[in-house]
Motif scaffolding. Structure first.
Motif, PDB file in Angstrom:
ATOM      1  N   PRO A  17      -8.361   9.020   5.929  1.00  0.00           N
ATOM      2  CA  PRO A  17      -7.292  10.313   5.239  1.00  0.00           C
ATOM      3  C   PRO A  17      -7.676  10.374   3.564  1.00  0.00           C
ATOM      4  O   PRO A  17      -7.905   9.077   2.899  1.00  0.00           O
ATOM      5  N   ASP A  18      -7.665  11.222   3.042  1.00  0.00           N
ATOM      6  CA  ASP A  18      -7.589  12.457   2.045  1.00  0.00           C
ATOM      7  C   ASP A  18      -6.640  11.418   0.926  1.00  0.00           C
ATOM      8  O   ASP A  18      -6.718  11.145   0.230  1.00  0.00           O
ATOM      9  N   VAL A  19      -5.193  11.255   1.131  1.00  0.00           N
ATOM     10  CA  VAL A  19      -4.317  10.933   1.165  1.00  0.00           C
ATOM     11  C   VAL A  19      -4.568   8.898   0.123  1.00  0.00           C
ATOM     12  O   VAL A  19      -4.499   8.659  -0.072  1.00  0.00           O
ATOM     13  N   VAL A  20      -5.364   8.888   1.439  1.00  0.00           N
ATOM     14  CA  VAL A  20      -5.918   6.929   1.082  1.00  0.00           C
ATOM     15  C   VAL A  20      -7.171   6.853  -0.116  1.00  0.00           C
ATOM     16  O   VAL A  20      -7.144   7.010  -1.222  1.00  0.00           O
ATOM     17  N   LYS A  21      -7.852   8.013   0.806  1.00  0.00           N
ATOM     18  CA  LYS A  21      -8.897   8.218  -0.851  1.00  0.00           C
ATOM     19  C   LYS A  21      -8.309   8.691  -2.615  1.00  0.00           C
ATOM     20  O   LYS A  21      -9.815   8.168  -3.345  1.00  0.00           O
ATOM     21  N   ASN A  22      -7.692   9.455  -2.380  1.00  0.00           N
ATOM     22  CA  ASN A  22      -7.115   9.493  -3.477  1.00  0.00           C
ATOM     23  C   ASN A  22      -6.794   7.954  -4.516  1.00  0.00           C
ATOM     24  O   ASN A  22      -6.652   8.633  -5.954  1.00  0.00           O
ATOM     25  N   VAL A  62       0.799  -1.135  -0.087  1.00  0.00           N
ATOM     26  CA  VAL A  62      -0.036   0.115   0.344  1.00  0.00           C
ATOM     27  C   VAL A  62       0.808   1.290   0.126  1.00  0.00           C
ATOM     28  O   VAL A  62       0.727   2.337  -0.902  1.00  0.00           O
ATOM     29  N   GLU A  63       1.805   1.138   0.882  1.00  0.00           N
ATOM     30  CA  GLU A  63       2.624   2.664   0.687  1.00  0.00           C
ATOM     31  C   GLU A  63       3.278   2.813  -0.119  1.00  0.00           C
ATOM     32  O   GLU A  63       2.882   4.184  -0.773  1.00  0.00           O
ATOM     33  N   PRO A  64       3.882   2.061  -1.026  1.00  0.00           N
ATOM     34  CA  PRO A  64       4.190   2.267  -2.801  1.00  0.00           C
ATOM     35  C   PRO A  64       3.077   3.711  -3.405  1.00  0.00           C
ATOM     36  O   PRO A  64       3.566   4.245  -3.813  1.00  0.00           O
ATOM     37  N   ILE A  65       1.767   3.281  -3.191  1.00  0.00           N
ATOM     38  CA  ILE A  65       0.777   3.936  -4.133  1.00  0.00           C
ATOM     39  C   ILE A  65       0.393   4.489  -2.628  1.00  0.00           C
ATOM     40  O   ILE A  65      -0.223   5.405  -3.815  1.00  0.00           O
ATOM     41  N   ILE A  66       0.288   4.964  -2.189  1.00  0.00           N
ATOM     42  CA  ILE A  66      -0.576   6.147  -0.948  1.00  0.00           C
ATOM     43  C   ILE A  66       1.151   7.385  -1.306  1.00  0.00           C
ATOM     44  O   ILE A  66       0.389   8.506  -0.900  1.00  0.00           O
ATOM     45  N   CYS A 114       3.308   7.973   1.607  1.00  0.00           N
ATOM     46  CA  CYS A 114       3.563   8.402   3.008  1.00  0.00           C
ATOM     47  C   CYS A 114       3.196   6.970   3.966  1.00  0.00           C
ATOM     48  O   CYS A 114       2.566   5.937   3.695  1.00  0.00           O
ATOM     49  N   PRO A 115       4.230   6.103   4.783  1.00  0.00           N
ATOM     50  CA  PRO A 115       4.304   5.575   5.440  1.00  0.00           C
ATOM     51  C   PRO A 115       2.603   5.401   6.526  1.00  0.00           C
ATOM     52  O   PRO A 115       2.270   6.913   6.689  1.00  0.00           O
ATOM     53  N   ALA A 116       1.970   4.612   6.782  1.00  0.00           N
ATOM     54  CA  ALA A 116       0.554   5.250   7.831  1.00  0.00           C
ATOM     55  C   ALA A 116       0.655   5.592   9.047  1.00  0.00           C
ATOM     56  O   ALA A 116      -0.036   6.401   9.707  1.00  0.00           O
ATOM     57  N   THR A 117       2.666   5.605   9.727  1.00  0.00           N
ATOM     58  CA  THR A 117       2.766   6.525  10.384  1.00  0.00           C
ATOM     59  C   THR A 117       2.556   7.786  11.034  1.00  0.00           C
ATOM     60  O   THR A 117       2.281   8.426  12.109  1.00  0.00           O
ATOM     61  N   GLU A 118       2.711   8.203   9.177  1.00  0.00           N
ATOM     62  CA  GLU A 118       2.177   9.676   9.273  1.00  0.00           C
ATOM     63  C   GLU A 118       0.426   9.819   9.571  1.00  0.00           C
ATOM     64  O   GLU A 118       0.311  11.416  10.169  1.00  0.00           O
ATOM     65  N   LEU A 119      -0.269   9.003   9.693  1.00  0.00           N
ATOM     66  CA  LEU A 119      -1.317   9.511   9.578  1.00  0.00           C
ATOM     67  C   LEU A 119      -2.056   9.245  11.009  1.00  0.00           C
ATOM     68  O   LEU A 119      -3.014   9.308  11.102  1.00  0.00           O
ATOM     69  N   LEU A 120      -1.370   8.135  11.603  1.00  0.00           N
ATOM     70  CA  LEU A 120      -2.233   8.402  12.415  1.00  0.00           C
ATOM     71  C   LEU A 120      -1.125   7.431  13.607  1.00  0.00           C
ATOM     72  O   LEU A 120       0.001   7.523  13.668  1.00  0.00           O
TER      73      LEU A 120
END
Length: 566
Positions: free
Chosen positions: A394-399, A368-372, A374-380
């Motif tokens: 988050p919007d960055v995941v919705k994108n 997931v991280e290559p297509i998002i 950023c790592p999940a640790t930055e969002l949670l």
């Protein structure tokens, strides 16, 4: 007559007696723990000749004797035992070590010398592997190429680590890794001294060897790190450095994922299939698919919290303390223990589609991280008390919704015989805007031109084999421009191209042209989806409102080269 020296030289110490008396300088002292012996207080001792030996005080004698240990001071030590020196990381070349006993006596001594006896080793000896890997060494070098500080799990505890390089006067580079307080020390000086000349002295460093790369690191607290120390050896070293102006720099972090070209090259052995073919597969295999993401299934959480050490999911629970208060703890089932070093990881369940059907995919964090981006640790926030409550997407995941990707997918026995309609992703092969058309299954329900009429919108397909004269004009014209060209009403009298009308006298005003041979149009999967569905007489509604496209009736016409829009 010469006076007899009452002190024994360190090089002459032997295990055959305990009535030794030595005059030494305490160079270094640290707490040390071993599984077999427990905790001890270790010292590095040197005599006036520069000979060194390690000494240790056991835990039971610390209260009585530790107060006599003063680093940098000379002292007289009497009545101790000498035993064989062993272990993986020996701080001296002496074959023996000193064991301080309860009967050992410390007394003050005048200062004999201010020397610290560095015994520096050559970088080439470290890099060539000619040194004894069980003995600690002293190195000095210019600090260059410092990496970012990392937080890693070490025996269940989060520990900081930093990687960097030292270079010597011959421009040899020695890889180094420091942990704990030493990592903080290097990180701090690297931020403050970017572009400057920084000399680093590491005493009693551990030699390492991993994947043909030789390096050094700190041996727990036995090591010492000095930045720009005021020593004669440091000044001599600086004067011999190459005059190339090389200064301290910050290294870019190493990529966590393999380059795209490597992944794509490795995937060539796997067959590419449509979703319909994927669902019809009856053997365990890996296949490539190109698909668009319809939605993220939020019946599942889009993340989980994992134990850093074993990378397994942790569970939150409450522990009642003796005071009656409740403490939040995290339990790792794999380690069967309570853990504190946890971090957030992605875990996505996706609804996907191509022009042949729909399916589901499951992606874990590393995919997931290559297509998002950023790592999940930055969002949670791991410290969030509501760890069991699902956090908003988050919007960055919705994108990623609505975008097209190529995946390597696993067809497992669960998918074949146990009715599991969700497939695991084994690799992300491409990102958005892939330069390939979505695969079209032409063998299923061919288009019946006579059964299709036009209402509000016309979707025209052109074929390069029949429009050679106009390929340079039409195929290079942007989609929005082509719509304007067709809408201008020109060439409406052509006999090879019928006007698309709801009734015989109603002219269509909204026409979209898709060139199936033009790669520029292949990133418009929604038109292929709708065309295929209309051809099968089974038009479906796209799941996401923001991507909904209403095509009531579609007319398909072939445009020959002579009568193509100008």
């Amino acid at each position: 007559m010469d006076e007899v020296n009452p002190y024994t030289a360190i090089k002459n110490l032997k295990p055959f007696k305990t009535s030794w008396c030595i005059q030494v300088k305490i160079l270094h002292a640290w707490n040390h723990y071993t599984k077999g012996s427990g905790m001890s207080y270790e010292m590095m001792l040197a005599d006036e000749d520069g000979n060194k030996i390690q000494a240790g005080i056991k835990k039971e004698h610390l209260l009585k004797l530790q107060r006599y240990v003063k680093i940098g001071h000379w002292t007289i030590i009497e009545e101790f035992s000498v035993t064989k020196a062993s272990g993986l990381y020996r701080s001296t070349t002496h074959p023996y070590r000193i064991n301080i006993q309860s009967s050992t006596r410390f007394s003050n001594s005048p200062t004999i010398s201010d020397e610290i006896w560095l015994d520096l080793v050559n970088f080439n000896d470290v890099l060539s592997g000619t040194l004894d890997q069980n003995k600690l060494v002293n190195v000095i070098g210019q600090l260059v190429n410092v990496g970012e500080i990392q937080l890693l799990d070490v025996q269940g505890k989060p520990t900081k680590k930093i990687d960097f390089q030292l270079r010597d006067t011959d421009d040899n580079r020695l890889p180094c890794s420091l942990w704990g307080k030493f990592a903080d020390q290097i990180h701090k000086v690297s931020k403050e001294s970017v572009g400057g000349i920084v000399i680093c002295l590491i005493r009693w460093a551990k030699l390492g060897h991993y994947k043909e790369i030789r390096s050094i690191s700190n041996a727990f607290d036995a090591s010492e790190v000095f930045i720009n120390p005021i020593l004669t050896e440091v000044e001599e070293f600086k004067n011999l450095l190459p005059s190339d102006g090389l200064a301290l720099t910050i290294m870019e972090p190493k990529p966590r994922f393999q380059p795209l070209r490597v992944r794509e090259e490795r995937s060539k052995q796997f067959e590419r299939k449509t979703i319909a073919e994927l669902k019809a597969s009856f053997e365990v295999e890996k296949v490539k698919i190109i698909c668009s993401i319809l939605s993220i299934d939020l019946d599942y959480s889009w993340y989980y919290y994992a134990h850093i050490k074993c990378n397994k999911k942790v569970f939150k629970s409450k522990k009642t303390l003796s005071s009656g208060a409740k403490k939040i703890i995290y339990r790792c089932d794999k380690c069967a223990t309570d853990v504190t070093s946890i971090e957030a990881r992605y875990w996505l369940h996706l609804d996907i589609m191509d022009n042949t059907g729909e399916s589901k995919l499951m992606l874990f964090d590393s995919f997931v991280e290559p297509i998002i981006g950023c790592p999940a640790t930055e969002l949670l926030d791991v410290t969030n008390e509501q760890i069991d409550e699902p956090q908003p997407l988050p919007d960055v995941v919705k994108n990623i919704i609505g975008k097209t990707y190529q995946f390597l997918v696993c067809v497992e026995q669960d998918n074949i015989s146990r009715g599991n309609d969700e497939y695991k992703v084994a690799e992300v092969l491409t990102s958005q805007n892939i330069n390939q058309a979505l695969p079209i299954n032409d063998s299923v329900n061919p288009v019946d031109h006579s059964s299709i009429s036009s209402n509000d919108q016309v979707l025209m397909l052109t074929n390069n084999s029949e429009k050679e004269d106009n390929s340079q004009t039409l195929s290079r014209t942007p989609l929005s421009k082509r719509k304007e060209i067709v809408d201008d009403g020109s060439d409406q009298s052509s006999t090879s191209k019928k006007q698309c009308t709801k009734d015989s006298d109603e002219t269509v005003t909204d026409v979209t042209v898709i060139d199936v041979d033009n790669p520029n149009d292949w990133h418009e999967p929604k038109f292929f989806h709708k065309l295929e569905e209309a051809a099968q007489g089974n038009l479906k509604e796209v799941k996401h409102e923001r991507e909904k496209i209403v095509l009531k009736n579609i007319k398909v016409e072939k445009i020959d080269g002579k009568n193509a829009p100008k």
